[in-house]
Write a protein that holds these residues in place. Structure first.
Motif, PDB file in Angstrom:
ATOM      1  N   TYR A  37      22.464   1.738 -32.267  1.00 10.07           N
ATOM      2  CA  TYR A  37      22.344   3.069 -31.700  1.00 10.07           C
ATOM      3  C   TYR A  37      23.428   3.848 -32.516  1.00 10.07           C
ATOM      4  O   TYR A  37      23.831   3.615 -33.109  1.00 10.07           O
ATOM      5  CB  TYR A  37      23.173   2.861 -30.589  1.00 10.07           C
ATOM      6  CG  TYR A  37      23.652   4.249 -29.788  1.00 10.07           C
ATOM      7  CD1 TYR A  37      22.829   5.044 -29.164  1.00 10.07           C
ATOM      8  CD2 TYR A  37      24.818   4.595 -30.044  1.00 10.07           C
ATOM      9  CE1 TYR A  37      23.103   6.432 -28.433  1.00 10.07           C
ATOM     10  CE2 TYR A  37      24.867   5.910 -29.127  1.00 10.07           C
ATOM     11  CZ  TYR A  37      24.995   6.800 -28.767  1.00 10.07           C
ATOM     12  OH  TYR A  37      24.799   8.050 -28.745  1.00 10.07           O
ATOM     13  N   GLN A  41      20.774   8.899 -33.873  1.00 11.75           N
ATOM     14  CA  GLN A  41      19.447   8.479 -33.224  1.00 11.75           C
ATOM     15  C   GLN A  41      19.889   9.547 -31.457  1.00 11.75           C
ATOM     16  O   GLN A  41      18.582   9.677 -31.028  1.00 11.75           O
ATOM     17  CB  GLN A  41      18.970   7.313 -31.894  1.00 11.75           C
ATOM     18  CG  GLN A  41      17.697   6.224 -32.313  1.00 11.75           C
ATOM     19  CD  GLN A  41      18.592   4.528 -31.860  1.00 11.75           C
ATOM     20  OE1 GLN A  41      19.310   4.266 -31.870  1.00 11.75           O
ATOM     21  NE2 GLN A  41      17.405   4.303 -31.837  1.00 11.75           N
ATOM     22  N   LEU A  42      20.600   9.499 -31.026  1.00 13.19           N
ATOM     23  CA  LEU A  42      21.136  11.016 -29.318  1.00 13.19           C
ATOM     24  C   LEU A  42      19.726  11.168 -29.552  1.00 13.19           C
ATOM     25  O   LEU A  42      19.632  12.039 -28.938  1.00 13.19           O
ATOM     26  CB  LEU A  42      22.259  10.810 -29.383  1.00 13.19           C
ATOM     27  CG  LEU A  42      22.822  10.934 -28.097  1.00 13.19           C
ATOM     28  CD1 LEU A  42      22.127  10.183 -27.030  1.00 13.19           C
ATOM     29  CD2 LEU A  42      24.415  11.134 -28.401  1.00 13.19           C
ATOM     30  N   ASP A  45      16.596  11.488 -30.239  1.00 18.18           N
ATOM     31  CA  ASP A  45      15.213  11.187 -28.842  1.00 18.18           C
ATOM     32  C   ASP A  45      15.929  11.624 -27.744  1.00 18.18           C
ATOM     33  O   ASP A  45      15.478  11.730 -26.610  1.00 18.18           O
ATOM     34  CB  ASP A  45      15.274   9.941 -28.629  1.00 18.18           C
ATOM     35  CG  ASP A  45      14.974   8.812 -29.883  1.00 18.18           C
ATOM     36  OD1 ASP A  45      14.125   9.458 -30.228  1.00 18.18           O
ATOM     37  OD2 ASP A  45      15.500   7.811 -29.697  1.00 18.18           O
ATOM     38  N   GLN A 124      13.278   7.865 -17.533  1.00 23.68           N
ATOM     39  CA  GLN A 124      12.032   8.232 -18.834  1.00 23.68           C
ATOM     40  C   GLN A 124      11.013   9.626 -18.106  1.00 23.68           C
ATOM     41  O   GLN A 124      11.194  10.485 -19.285  1.00 23.68           O
ATOM     42  CB  GLN A 124      12.187   7.302 -20.063  1.00 23.68           C
ATOM     43  CG  GLN A 124      11.828   8.426 -20.891  1.00 23.68           C
ATOM     44  CD  GLN A 124      12.071   6.826 -22.513  1.00 23.68           C
ATOM     45  OE1 GLN A 124      11.760   5.870 -21.976  1.00 23.68           O
ATOM     46  NE2 GLN A 124      11.728   7.266 -23.323  1.00 23.68           N
ATOM     47  N   ARG A 130      15.445   9.891 -23.771  1.00 24.15           N
ATOM     48  CA  ARG A 130      15.170   8.222 -23.991  1.00 24.15           C
ATOM     49  C   ARG A 130      16.843   7.192 -23.529  1.00 24.15           C
ATOM     50  O   ARG A 130      16.935   6.263 -22.859  1.00 24.15           O
ATOM     51  CB  ARG A 130      15.115   7.902 -24.866  1.00 24.15           C
ATOM     52  CG  ARG A 130      15.364   6.514 -25.647  1.00 24.15           C
ATOM     53  CD  ARG A 130      14.619   5.438 -27.395  1.00 24.15           C
ATOM     54  NE  ARG A 130      15.303   4.615 -27.880  1.00 24.15           N
ATOM     55  CZ  ARG A 130      15.615   3.903 -28.284  1.00 24.15           C
ATOM     56  NH1 ARG A 130      14.982   4.510 -29.785  1.00 24.15           N
ATOM     57  NH2 ARG A 130      16.023   2.966 -28.360  1.00 24.15           N
ATOM     58  N   PHE A 131      17.916   8.964 -23.434  1.00 20.27           N
ATOM     59  CA  PHE A 131      19.372   8.150 -23.365  1.00 20.27           C
ATOM     60  C   PHE A 131      19.651   8.958 -22.362  1.00 20.27           C
ATOM     61  O   PHE A 131      19.280  10.212 -22.073  1.00 20.27           O
ATOM     62  CB  PHE A 131      20.145   8.430 -24.593  1.00 20.27           C
ATOM     63  CG  PHE A 131      19.583   7.856 -25.903  1.00 20.27           C
ATOM     64  CD1 PHE A 131      19.886   5.937 -25.880  1.00 20.27           C
ATOM     65  CD2 PHE A 131      19.413   8.084 -26.853  1.00 20.27           C
ATOM     66  CE1 PHE A 131      19.354   5.419 -26.636  1.00 20.27           C
ATOM     67  CE2 PHE A 131      18.357   7.558 -28.421  1.00 20.27           C
ATOM     68  CZ  PHE A 131      18.683   5.977 -28.064  1.00 20.27           C
ATOM     69  N   ASP A 170      19.650   3.057 -22.597  1.00 20.49           N
ATOM     70  CA  ASP A 170      18.470   3.124 -23.069  1.00 20.49           C
ATOM     71  C   ASP A 170      17.495   2.526 -22.471  1.00 20.49           C
ATOM     72  O   ASP A 170      17.435   1.673 -21.826  1.00 20.49           O
ATOM     73  CB  ASP A 170      19.252   2.462 -24.419  1.00 20.49           C
ATOM     74  CG  ASP A 170      17.816   2.434 -25.329  1.00 20.49           C
ATOM     75  OD1 ASP A 170      16.502   3.572 -25.108  1.00 20.49           O
ATOM     76  OD2 ASP A 170      18.009   1.557 -26.403  1.00 20.49           O
ATOM     77  N   GLN A 172      14.815   2.838 -23.150  1.00 20.70           N
ATOM     78  CA  GLN A 172      13.164   1.751 -23.638  1.00 20.70           C
ATOM     79  C   GLN A 172      13.841   0.379 -24.063  1.00 20.70           C
ATOM     80  O   GLN A 172      12.968  -0.254 -23.372  1.00 20.70           O
ATOM     81  CB  GLN A 172      13.153   2.567 -24.623  1.00 20.70           C
ATOM     82  CG  GLN A 172      12.658   3.656 -24.960  1.00 20.70           C
ATOM     83  CD  GLN A 172      12.219   3.941 -26.344  1.00 20.70           C
ATOM     84  OE1 GLN A 172      11.929   3.085 -27.565  1.00 20.70           O
ATOM     85  NE2 GLN A 172      12.017   5.709 -26.832  1.00 20.70           N
ATOM     86  N   THR A 173      15.050   0.340 -24.252  1.00 16.20           N
ATOM     87  CA  THR A 173      15.389  -1.367 -23.852  1.00 16.20           C
ATOM     88  C   THR A 173      16.628  -1.564 -22.792  1.00 16.20           C
ATOM     89  O   THR A 173      16.363  -3.100 -22.116  1.00 16.20           O
ATOM     90  CB  THR A 173      16.806  -1.679 -25.422  1.00 16.20           C
ATOM     91  OG1 THR A 173      18.250  -0.493 -24.459  1.00 16.20           O
ATOM     92  CG2 THR A 173      16.022  -1.024 -26.288  1.00 16.20           C
ATOM     93  N   VAL A 177      23.885   1.091 -24.316  1.00 14.81           N
ATOM     94  CA  VAL A 177      24.390   1.439 -26.001  1.00 14.81           C
ATOM     95  C   VAL A 177      25.419   1.719 -26.136  1.00 14.81           C
ATOM     96  O   VAL A 177      25.464   1.943 -27.228  1.00 14.81           O
ATOM     97  CB  VAL A 177      22.888   1.947 -26.271  1.00 14.81           C
ATOM     98  CG1 VAL A 177      21.346   1.047 -26.407  1.00 14.81           C
ATOM     99  CG2 VAL A 177      23.049   3.719 -26.167  1.00 14.81           C
TER     100      VAL A 177
END
Length: 219
Positions: A37, A41-42, A45, A124, A130-131, A170, A172-173, A177
């Protein structure tokens, strides 16, 4: 004999007390960041701010605190990345019929430290980013501690404190994070120095401290 103007006296006392108000200090520390992370990236996304949760005595400050978080994130969000404020996220949770699932996901996480991947995926798909920023306001604590000072004798230090614990989820995961703890504290060992008893003032400083660590920016 000239009588003192009561209005002038009241103003003078108010100014004196304001001048002797202890400053609220902030200490914010990021305790964990996933190697997968980054703030870049934040911003790429997107981020959604979840409705604020609060401990005993601070329930009425969830919305003001959330508004301050919105304010500080918005100071860069509109320019640099997509984000959803807490009101929009809450509205979309309700519209999608996910309120009960959200409450259950929080309760389950507190007990197991495991996030519900299926709920996050659905979140989401409904909200977009994403976050997700989850924040728990702690209790408003007022303490005093008396110790012996060789120069002044017994000395009592009064302290007021509010804290906020923040995480980024997150979707997606299905993992946490990023985690941070922010503390807003005012203390004094003098009877002439007042301490703010307004949790809202502490909340604003907490929100600013978290936003600075989250986004690396300040107004």
């Amino acid at each position: 004999m000239i009588k003192p103007d009561r209005r002038f006296t009241a103003v003078a006392i108010a100014l004196f007390l304001t001048g002797c108000m202890a400053t609220i200090q902030n200490a914010t520390e990021v305790s964990y960041t996933s190697p997968d992370y980054s703030s870049e990236q934040l911003k790429e996304d997107g981020l959604a701010i979840l409705p604020i949760t609060a401990g005993s005595g601070l329930e009425g400050y969830r919305r003001p605190f959330g508004n301050w978080i919105n304010h500080y994130v918005d100071s860069v969000g509109n320019r640099e990345f997509k984000y959803s404020d807490w009101q929009t996220t809450m509205s979309e949770l309700n519209d999608a019929g996910l309120s009960d699932d959200y409450n259950e996901a929080i309760s389950s996480y507190r007990q197991t430290s495991v996030l519900d991947q299926s709920f996050l995926s659905e979140l989401q798909s409904e909200v977009g980013p994403r976050f997700y920023l989850y924040i728990q306001l702690g209790n408003f604590e007022q303490t005093s501690n008396t110790e012996y000072n060789i120069f002044s004798g017994l000395e009592t230090t009064r302290t007021n404190e509010v804290n906020a614990y923040a995480q980024i989820w997150d979707a997606q995961t299905g993992d946490v994070v990023w985690e941070a703890l922010s503390e807003a504290t005012a203390s004094s060992n003098s009877d002439f120095v007042a301490l703010s008893d307004n949790p809202g003032e502490y909340s604003r400083i907490l929100a600013e401290g978290l936003a600075i660590e989250l986004l690396g920016t300040q107004e």
